[in-house]
Design a protein around this motif. Structure first.
Motif, mmCIF file in Angstrom:
data_model
loop_
_atom_site.group_PDB
_atom_site.id
_atom_site.type_symbol
_atom_site.label_atom_id
_atom_site.label_comp_id
_atom_site.label_asym_id
_atom_site.label_seq_id
_atom_site.Cartn_x
_atom_site.Cartn_y
_atom_site.Cartn_z
ATOM 1 N N GLY A 1 0.822 -1.213 0.000
ATOM 2 C CA GLY A 1 0.000 0.000 0.000
ATOM 3 C C GLY A 1 0.850 1.254 0.000
ATOM 4 O O GLY A 1 0.541 2.233 -0.715
ATOM 5 N N ILE A 2 1.919 1.247 0.774
ATOM 6 C CA ILE A 2 2.812 2.415 0.811
ATOM 7 C C ILE A 2 3.462 2.633 -0.544
ATOM 8 O O ILE A 2 3.574 3.768 -1.039
ATOM 9 N N GLN A 3 3.905 1.544 -1.154
ATOM 10 C CA GLN A 3 4.544 1.682 -2.460
ATOM 11 C C GLN A 3 3.576 2.276 -3.483
ATOM 12 O O GLN A 3 3.962 3.126 -4.306
ATOM 13 N N TYR A 4 2.321 1.876 -3.433
ATOM 14 C CA TYR A 4 1.333 2.415 -4.361
ATOM 15 C C TYR A 4 1.149 3.908 -4.124
ATOM 16 O O TYR A 4 1.153 4.713 -5.085
ATOM 17 N N ASP A 5 0.975 4.325 -2.870
ATOM 18 C CA ASP A 5 0.760 5.745 -2.571
ATOM 19 C C ASP A 5 1.977 6.588 -2.970
ATOM 20 O O ASP A 5 1.839 7.675 -3.567
ATOM 21 N N VAL A 6 3.172 6.074 -2.662
ATOM 22 C CA VAL A 6 4.388 6.826 -2.994
ATOM 23 C C VAL A 6 4.557 6.925 -4.511
ATOM 24 O O VAL A 6 4.905 7.999 -5.053
ATOM 25 N N SER A 7 4.323 5.820 -5.186
ATOM 26 C CA SER A 7 4.477 5.816 -6.651
ATOM 27 C C SER A 7 3.486 6.788 -7.303
ATOM 28 O O SER A 7 3.840 7.512 -8.253
ATOM 29 N N MET A 8 2.257 6.810 -6.815
ATOM 30 C CA MET A 8 1.262 7.731 -7.369
ATOM 31 C C MET A 8 1.654 9.178 -7.093
ATOM 32 O O MET A 8 1.510 10.053 -7.975
ATOM 33 N N ALA A 9 2.143 9.465 -5.922
ATOM 34 C CA ALA A 9 2.555 10.833 -5.594
ATOM 35 C C ALA A 9 3.705 11.274 -6.483
ATOM 36 O O ALA A 9 3.746 12.427 -6.959
ATOM 37 N N ILE A 10 4.649 10.380 -6.742
ATOM 38 C CA ILE A 10 5.793 10.720 -7.598
ATOM 39 C C ILE A 10 5.333 10.942 -9.036
ATOM 40 O O ILE A 10 5.737 11.910 -9.707
ATOM 41 N N SER A 11 4.507 10.017 -9.522
ATOM 42 C CA SER A 11 4.080 10.113 -10.924
ATOM 43 C C SER A 11 3.226 11.351 -11.174
ATOM 44 O O SER A 11 3.230 11.909 -12.279
ATOM 45 N N GLN A 12 2.489 11.825 -10.177
ATOM 46 C CA GLN A 12 1.625 12.995 -10.328
ATOM 47 C C GLN A 12 2.310 14.282 -9.872
ATOM 48 O O GLN A 12 1.696 15.350 -9.918
ATOM 49 N N GLY A 13 3.548 14.150 -9.420
ATOM 50 C CA GLY A 13 4.303 15.334 -9.037
ATOM 51 C C GLY A 13 3.825 15.973 -7.755
ATOM 52 O O GLY A 13 4.021 17.177 -7.543
ATOM 53 N N ARG A 14 3.163 15.200 -6.884
ATOM 54 C CA ARG A 14 2.660 15.753 -5.624
ATOM 55 C C ARG A 14 3.726 15.558 -4.554
ATOM 56 O O ARG A 14 3.765 14.566 -3.855
ATOM 57 N N LEU A 15 4.610 16.517 -4.458
ATOM 58 C CA LEU A 15 5.759 16.404 -3.574
ATOM 59 C C LEU A 15 5.345 16.350 -2.101
ATOM 60 O O LEU A 15 5.924 15.569 -1.335
ATOM 61 N N ASP A 16 4.355 17.177 -1.739
ATOM 62 C CA ASP A 16 3.915 17.173 -0.344
ATOM 63 C C ASP A 16 3.326 15.810 0.048
ATOM 64 O O ASP A 16 3.591 15.288 1.151
ATOM 65 N N TYR B 1 4.083 13.007 -1.336
ATOM 66 C CA TYR B 1 5.202 12.061 -1.310
ATOM 67 C C TYR B 1 5.903 12.109 0.046
ATOM 68 O O TYR B 1 6.194 11.068 0.657
ATOM 69 N N ARG B 2 6.156 13.327 0.505
ATOM 70 C CA ARG B 2 6.823 13.478 1.793
ATOM 71 C C ARG B 2 5.966 12.938 2.939
ATOM 72 O O ARG B 2 6.472 12.292 3.855
ATOM 73 N N MET B 3 4.684 13.191 2.860
ATOM 74 C CA MET B 3 3.786 12.709 3.911
ATOM 75 C C MET B 3 3.768 11.174 3.948
ATOM 76 O O MET B 3 3.875 10.562 5.020
ATOM 77 N N HIS B 4 3.646 10.576 2.779
ATOM 78 C CA HIS B 4 3.596 9.104 2.716
ATOM 79 C C HIS B 4 4.907 8.480 3.189
ATOM 80 O O HIS B 4 4.889 7.462 3.899
ATOM 81 N N THR B 5 6.024 9.064 2.814
ATOM 82 C CA THR B 5 7.313 8.499 3.214
ATOM 83 C C THR B 5 7.527 8.632 4.721
ATOM 84 O O THR B 5 8.067 7.718 5.366
ATOM 85 N N GLU B 6 7.117 9.758 5.303
ATOM 86 C CA GLU B 6 7.269 9.934 6.748
ATOM 87 C C GLU B 6 6.391 8.937 7.513
ATOM 88 O O GLU B 6 6.818 8.336 8.504
ATOM 89 N N GLN B 7 5.162 8.797 7.051
ATOM 90 C CA GLN B 7 4.278 7.812 7.673
ATOM 91 C C GLN B 7 4.820 6.389 7.512
ATOM 92 O O GLN B 7 4.750 5.569 8.437
ATOM 93 N N ALA B 8 5.392 6.108 6.353
ATOM 94 C CA ALA B 8 5.946 4.776 6.099
ATOM 95 C C ALA B 8 7.143 4.488 6.999
ATOM 96 O O ALA B 8 7.314 3.366 7.484
ATOM 97 N N LYS B 9 7.968 5.503 7.242
ATOM 98 C CA LYS B 9 9.128 5.306 8.115
ATOM 99 C C LYS B 9 8.706 4.981 9.539
ATOM 100 O O LYS B 9 9.322 4.137 10.205
ATOM 101 N N LEU B 10 7.648 5.664 10.014
ATOM 102 C CA LEU B 10 7.145 5.364 11.356
ATOM 103 C C LEU B 10 6.587 3.932 11.431
ATOM 104 O O LEU B 10 6.839 3.196 12.396
ATOM 105 N N LYS B 11 5.822 3.577 10.412
ATOM 106 C CA LYS B 11 5.288 2.217 10.366
ATOM 107 C C LYS B 11 6.406 1.186 10.286
ATOM 108 O O LYS B 11 6.359 0.136 10.936
ATOM 109 N N PHE B 12 7.419 1.513 9.481
ATOM 110 C CA PHE B 12 8.537 0.588 9.299
ATOM 111 C C PHE B 12 9.247 0.345 10.631
ATOM 112 O O PHE B 12 9.607 -0.787 10.963
ATOM 113 N N SER B 13 9.426 1.402 11.409
ATOM 114 C CA SER B 13 10.088 1.261 12.706
ATOM 115 C C SER B 13 9.287 0.357 13.639
ATOM 116 O O SER B 13 9.848 -0.541 14.290
ATOM 117 N N ASP B 14 7.980 0.584 13.684
ATOM 118 C CA ASP B 14 7.128 -0.248 14.541
ATOM 119 C C ASP B 14 7.122 -1.710 14.071
ATOM 120 O O ASP B 14 7.223 -2.640 14.883
#
Length: 219
Positions: A161-176, A178-191
Motif C-alpha cells: 500500500g505504501i509503495q502504491y501511494d508513494v508511486s502515485m505521488a511521484i508520478s503525479q508530481g505531488r511532492l507534499d 510524497y513526503r507525507m507518505h514516506t514519513e508515515q511509512a518510516k514510522l510504520k517501518f520502525s514499529d
C-alpha cells in the motif's frame, strides 16, 4: 547228635562240595558277572541321562542366545531409529530458524524499498516453509512461528500500500503527498521492524530449547 553221626554228615557234605566244585565256581562267576553287569548298566544309564541333560542344556542355551540376540537387535534398531529421528528434528530446527532469519531480512528490505517506490515483487516462501516445519515437527513452535509469519504478512500488505501511494505521488508530481507518505511509512517501518524482531527472538528462544532437549536425549 553224637560224634559218629556228626562226622558222617560232615564227610557227606565235604564230598558233595568237592564233587560239585565246577558248579560252585560257575555260580561265583555268574554272581560276579551279574554284579558287574548291574553296575555297568547303572553307570551307562547315568551317562545316557547325563548326555541327554547336556543336550537339552545346549538346546536351551542356544535358544536363549538366539532370543538374546534378537532382543539386542530390536533394541539396536529402536536406538538407531531414535537417533535418526532426533537427527532429523535437529536439522529441521536449524532450517526453521534459518527461514525465519531470511524472511525477516527480506521483509525489512522490501519495506524499505517500498518507501521510495522501488520495491519488486515480494513472496513469503521462507515464512511459509517455517510454518510447515513447525506444524509437522514442533508443536511448541507453532504459536511463535505463526505469530512471526502473521507479522510478515501484515508488513508485506502495508508495504504494498505504501509503495502504491508513494508511486502515485511521484508520478503525479505531488511532492507534499510524497513526503507525507514516506514519513508515515518510516514510522510504520520502525514499529513493524521492532515487532518482527521481537517475534523472531521468541522463535529463537523456543527453538533453542528444542535443540537443547534433542542434544540431551542424544547424550
Amino acid at each position: 547228635m553224637d560224634a559218629t553221626t556228626q562226622a558222617f554228615v560232615t564227610e557227606i557234605v565235604s564230598r558233595r562240595i568237592a564233587e560239585n566244585w565246577l558248579y560252585w565256581l560257575l555260580f561265583l562267576a555268574a554272581s560276579f558277572l551279574a554284579a558287574f553287569a548291574g553296575a555297568y548298566i547303572k553307570r551307562r544309564a547315568e551317562n545316557l541321562a547325563t548326555r541327554d541333560d547336556f543336550e537339552e542344556l545346549k538346546r536351551q542355551l542356544a535358544q536363549n542366545t538366539r532370543v538374546t540376540e534378537e532382543i539386542k537387535a530390536e533394541i539396536g534398531h529402536a536406538e538407531w531409529k531414535a537417533r535418526e529421528a532426533n537427527s532429523l528434528r535437529r536439522i529441521k530446527v536449524e532450517e526453521l530458524v534459518r527461514y525465519v532469519l531470511e524472511e525477516q531480512e527480506r521483509t525489512n528490505s522490501y519495506f524499505r524499498e517500498s518507501i521510495v517506490g522501488k520495491a519488486s515483487e515480494m513472496n513469503t516462501s521462507s515464512a511459509d516453509a517455517a510454518c510447515s516445519i513447525a506444524s509437522l515437527y514442533f508443536p511448541n513452535l507453532r504459536i511463535p512461528v505463526y505469530a512471526f509469519a502473521q507479522q510478515v504478512y501484515v508488513m508485506v500488505q502495508d508495504a504494498a500500500g505504501i509503495q502504491y501511494d508513494v508511486s502515485m505521488a511521484i508520478s503525479q508530481g505531488r511532492l507534499d503527498d510524497y513526503r507525507m507518505h514516506t514519513e508515515q511509512a518510516k514510522l510504520k517501518f520502525s514499529d513493524h521492524c521492532q515487532a518482527l524482531a521481537t517475534l523472531r527472538a521468541e522463535v529463537e528462544t523456543v527453538a533453542r530449547a528444542e535443540m537443547d532437549a534433542l542434544l540431551y536425549v542424544e547424550r
